[in-house]
Write an enzyme that holds these catalytic residues in place. Structure first.
Site, PDB file in Angstrom:
ATOM      1  N   SER A 145       0.850  -1.197   0.000  1.00 16.62           N
ATOM      2  CA  SER A 145       0.000   0.000   0.000  1.00 16.62           C
ATOM      3  C   SER A 145       0.882   1.242   0.000  1.00 16.62           C
ATOM      4  O   SER A 145       1.983   1.228   0.576  1.00 16.62           O
ATOM      5  CB  SER A 145      -0.878   0.019   1.250  1.00 16.62           C
ATOM      6  OG  SER A 145      -1.489   1.285   1.393  1.00 16.62           O
ATOM      7  N   TYR A 158      -1.437  -0.632  10.637  1.00 18.96           N
ATOM      8  CA  TYR A 158      -1.647  -0.966   9.214  1.00 18.96           C
ATOM      9  C   TYR A 158      -0.510  -0.426   8.341  1.00 18.96           C
ATOM     10  O   TYR A 158       0.078  -1.153   7.551  1.00 18.96           O
ATOM     11  CB  TYR A 158      -2.980  -0.399   8.728  1.00 18.96           C
ATOM     12  CG  TYR A 158      -3.214  -0.617   7.248  1.00 18.96           C
ATOM     13  CD1 TYR A 158      -3.484  -1.879   6.750  1.00 18.96           C
ATOM     14  CD2 TYR A 158      -3.142   0.455   6.343  1.00 18.96           C
ATOM     15  CE1 TYR A 158      -3.687  -2.087   5.394  1.00 18.96           C
ATOM     16  CE2 TYR A 158      -3.351   0.260   4.985  1.00 18.96           C
ATOM     17  CZ  TYR A 158      -3.620  -1.013   4.513  1.00 18.96           C
ATOM     18  OH  TYR A 158      -3.803  -1.222   3.174  1.00 18.96           O
TER      19      TYR A 158
HETATM   20  N1  LIG Z   1      -8.805  -0.246  -0.447  1.00 19.90           N
HETATM   21  C1  LIG Z   1      -7.715   0.503  -0.363  1.00 19.90           C
HETATM   22  O1  LIG Z   1      -7.790   1.726  -0.314  1.00 19.90           O
HETATM   23  C2  LIG Z   1      -6.360  -0.156  -0.365  1.00 19.90           C
HETATM   24  C3  LIG Z   1      -5.250   0.652  -0.567  1.00 19.90           C
HETATM   25  C4  LIG Z   1      -3.997   0.098  -0.550  1.00 19.90           C
HETATM   26  C5  LIG Z   1      -3.855  -1.260  -0.345  1.00 19.90           C
HETATM   27  N2  LIG Z   1      -4.940  -2.041  -0.143  1.00 19.90           N
HETATM   28  C6  LIG Z   1      -4.725  -3.467   0.107  1.00 19.90           C
HETATM   29  O2  LIG Z   1      -5.410  -4.224  -0.853  1.00 19.90           O
HETATM   30  C7  LIG Z   1      -5.722  -5.505  -0.314  1.00 19.90           C
HETATM   31  C8  LIG Z   1      -7.173  -5.822  -0.571  1.00 19.90           C
HETATM   32  O3  LIG Z   1      -7.964  -4.893   0.152  1.00 19.90           O
HETATM   33  P1  LIG Z   1      -9.391  -4.408  -0.347  1.00 19.90           P
HETATM   34  O4  LIG Z   1      -9.377  -2.933  -0.329  1.00 19.90           O
HETATM   35  O5  LIG Z   1      -9.791  -5.099  -1.597  1.00 19.90           O
HETATM   36  O6  LIG Z   1     -10.284  -4.849   0.917  1.00 19.90           O
HETATM   37  P2  LIG Z   1     -11.533  -5.818   1.050  1.00 19.90           P
HETATM   38  O7  LIG Z   1     -12.544  -5.547   0.000  1.00 19.90           O
HETATM   39  O8  LIG Z   1     -11.946  -5.706   2.481  1.00 19.90           O
HETATM   40  O9  LIG Z   1     -10.902  -7.248   0.782  1.00 19.90           O
HETATM   41  C9  LIG Z   1     -10.103  -7.900   1.723  1.00 19.90           C
HETATM   42  C10 LIG Z   1     -10.091  -9.382   1.382  1.00 19.90           C
HETATM   43  O10 LIG Z   1      -9.242 -10.056   2.341  1.00 19.90           O
HETATM   44  C11 LIG Z   1      -9.980 -11.143   2.896  1.00 19.90           C
HETATM   45  N3  LIG Z   1      -9.581 -11.377   4.257  1.00 19.90           N
HETATM   46  C12 LIG Z   1      -9.674 -10.516   5.312  1.00 19.90           C
HETATM   47  N4  LIG Z   1      -9.260 -11.125   6.436  1.00 19.90           N
HETATM   48  C13 LIG Z   1      -8.886 -12.384   6.091  1.00 19.90           C
HETATM   49  C14 LIG Z   1      -8.393 -13.493   6.806  1.00 19.90           C
HETATM   50  N5  LIG Z   1      -8.193 -13.445   8.125  1.00 19.90           N
HETATM   51  N6  LIG Z   1      -8.137 -14.644   6.129  1.00 19.90           N
HETATM   52  C15 LIG Z   1      -8.364 -14.723   4.795  1.00 19.90           C
HETATM   53  N7  LIG Z   1      -8.820 -13.697   4.061  1.00 19.90           N
HETATM   54  C16 LIG Z   1      -9.091 -12.550   4.703  1.00 19.90           C
HETATM   55  C17 LIG Z   1     -11.445 -10.727   2.816  1.00 19.90           C
HETATM   56  O11 LIG Z   1     -12.285 -11.859   2.740  1.00 19.90           O
HETATM   57  P3  LIG Z   1     -13.082 -12.536   3.959  1.00 19.90           P
HETATM   58  O12 LIG Z   1     -13.617 -11.420   4.828  1.00 19.90           O
HETATM   59  O13 LIG Z   1     -14.137 -13.313   3.256  1.00 19.90           O
HETATM   60  O14 LIG Z   1     -12.087 -13.414   4.653  1.00 19.90           O
HETATM   61  C18 LIG Z   1     -11.450 -10.012   1.470  1.00 19.90           C
HETATM   62  O15 LIG Z   1     -11.602 -10.953   0.432  1.00 19.90           O
HETATM   63  C19 LIG Z   1      -5.337  -5.441   1.169  1.00 19.90           C
HETATM   64  O16 LIG Z   1      -4.071  -6.047   1.370  1.00 19.90           O
HETATM   65  C20 LIG Z   1      -5.269  -3.959   1.435  1.00 19.90           C
HETATM   66  O17 LIG Z   1      -4.395  -3.653   2.509  1.00 19.90           O
HETATM   67  C21 LIG Z   1      -6.196  -1.524  -0.150  1.00 19.90           C
END
Ligand SMILES: NC(=O)c1ccc[n+]([C@@H]2O[C@H](COP(=O)([O-])OP(=O)(O)OC[C@H]3O[C@@H](n4cnc5c(N)ncnc54)[C@H](OP(=O)(O)O)[C@@H]3O)[C@@H](O)[C@H]2O)c1
Length: 267
Positions: A145, A158
Site C-alpha cells: 500500500s 496498518y
Molecule cells: N482499499 C484501499 O484503499 C487499499 C489501498 C492500498 C492497499 N490495499 C490493500 O489491498 C488488499 C485488498 O484490500 P481491499 O481494499 O480489496 O479490501 P476488502 O474488499 O476488504 O478485501 C479484503 C479481502 O481479504 C480477505 N480477508 C480478510 N481477512 C482475512 C483473513 N483473516 N483470512 C483470509 N482472508 C481474509 C477478505 O475476505 P473474507 O472477509 O471473506 O475473509 C477479502 O476478500 C489489502 O491487502 C489492502 O491492505 C487496499
C-alpha cells in the site's frame, strides 16, 4: 489437485478473493485463462464467485476457505502452493486495516492484522518462491500500500505492516535474480472497497472522488505493470520519478549508515 502440468496459463491462487481488489484480480486472471484457487473466509461468496468465473471464462475455479490470520489456514494455502505443480501465480492480496490510534486498537485486532498482513504474506511468499524456483518459473504478486511509504495518522499498525510488505517484497528480488521467477510489488493508493468499512472508515467523511480509484482500474494498472515487467507498480502514482527517488534515498541511507565513526553532530 493435480501433479500433471496444465498446458494453459496455469493456476492462480488469489488471497482475499471474496471482495474488493482480490475479486477483480480473480476476474481478470480468469479472463487471461488462469484456473483459480480463491482464498478467503466467506465461503458463500467464494463459491458464488468461483461458479460465476468458471462458467463465464471456461476455467476451473475453486474456493479454498481459510482464515489466514491462523496458522492452520496459512498452512492449507502454503501446502496447495507447494504441492500443486500447476500453480503459476500467487497473489498475496488479503489484508485489512483499522483506522484507530494505537491506544484505541484492541490487542486481538493488532495481532490479527500483523498475522494476516505480515505473517501469512511472508509464509505464502516463501512457499511460492520454493515452488517456483524448483520448477524454474512462476510469478508472485504482493499487494502492499502507498500507506507503507511514510507514517500517516490513524493507521499506526496498518501502515507499518505495509512498510514491511514494501521492504520484504523488494528484498525478494535478489532471491529470484537470474531466474524466470518473477516478483511484483503492487502499491495501491486509496481504492473503493469494503476494506474501508472493515477499517472503520464508514464513519468518516467520504474521501474526495479525485483521490479514490476503482478496484477495476487498480487491478488493470497492476496487471499492465506486470506485463511491462515492473518490479514495483503503483497504479495511482503519476510521477514515477518520486518512487525512483524514494528507492534511491533508501539505498543511499543503507550504505551511508555503515560507518565505524559516530557522526560529528554527536561528538
Ligand atoms: N482499499 C484501499 O484503499 C487499499 C489501498 C492500498 C492497499 N490495499 C490493500 O489491498 C488488499 C485488498 O484490500 P481491499 O481494499 O480489496 O479490501 P476488502 O474488499 O476488504 O478485501 C479484503 C479481502 O481479504 C480477505 N480477508 C480478510 N481477512 C482475512 C483473513 N483473516 N483470512 C483470509 N482472508 C481474509 C477478505 O475476505 P473474507 O472477509 O471473506 O475473509 C477479502 O476478500 C489489502 O491487502 C489492502 O491492505 C487496499
Amino acid at each position: 489437485m493435480t501433479n500433471q502440468p496444465s498446458p494453459r496459463a496455469g493456476t492462480a491462487i488469489v488471497t482475499g478473493a471474496s471482495s474488493g481488489i482480490g475479486k477483480v484480480y480473480a476476474e481478470r486472471l480468469a479472463a487471461r485463462g488462469y484456473d483459480l484457487v480463491l482464498v478467503a473466509r466467506r465461503e458463500d461468496r467464494l463459491r458464488k464467485i468461483a461458479a460465476d468465473l468458471g462458467s463465464r471464462f471456461d476455467v476451473h475455479a475453486e474456493a479454498l476457505v481459510a482464515d489466514l490470520s491462523q496458522a492452520a489456514g496459512v498452512a492449507a494455502v502454503a501446502n496447495r502452493i507447494l504441492n500443486d505443480v500447476n500453480v503459476s501465480l500467487v497473489v498475496n492480496n488479503a489484508g485489512f486495516s483499522a483506522l484507530k490510534p494505537l491506544t484505541e486498537t484492541p490487542d486481538d485486532v493488532i495481532a490479527r492484522m500483523i498475522a494476516l498482513n505480515i505473517t501469512a504474506l511472508t509464509t505464502l511468499s516463501k512457499a511460492a518462491l520454493v515452488a517456483f524456483k524448483a520448477k524454474g518459473s512462476g510469478t508472485l504478486v504482493n499487494v502492499g500500500s502507498g500507506a507503507g511509504f511514510a507514517s500517516y495518522p490513524g493507521i499506526p499498525v496498518y501502515g507499518s505492516t505495509k512498510a514491511y510488505v514494501y521492504l520484504f517484497t523488494q528484498s525478494l528480488q535478489s532471491e529470484v535474480e537470474g531466474s524466470s521467477v518473477r516478483v511484483q510489488l503492487v502499491l495501491p493508493g486509496a481504492v473503493v472497497s469494503e476494506g474501508w468499512d472493515v477499517a472503520g472508515g464508514a464513519s468518516l467523511e467520504p474521501l474526495p472522488e479525485s483521490i479514490v480509484m476503482t478496484t477495476e482500474d487498480c487491478v488493470d494498472a497492476a496487471l499492465s505493470g506486470l506485463d511491462q515487467g515492473e518490479r514495483v507498480t503503483a497504479p495511482s502514482l503519476h510521477d514515477a520519478s518520486l518512487l525512483a527517488a524514494y528507492e534511491l534515498a533508501g539505498t543511499s541511507l543503507l550504505q551511508a549508515v555503515f560507518d565505524s565513526r559516530p557522526a560529528p553532530r554527536y561528538t
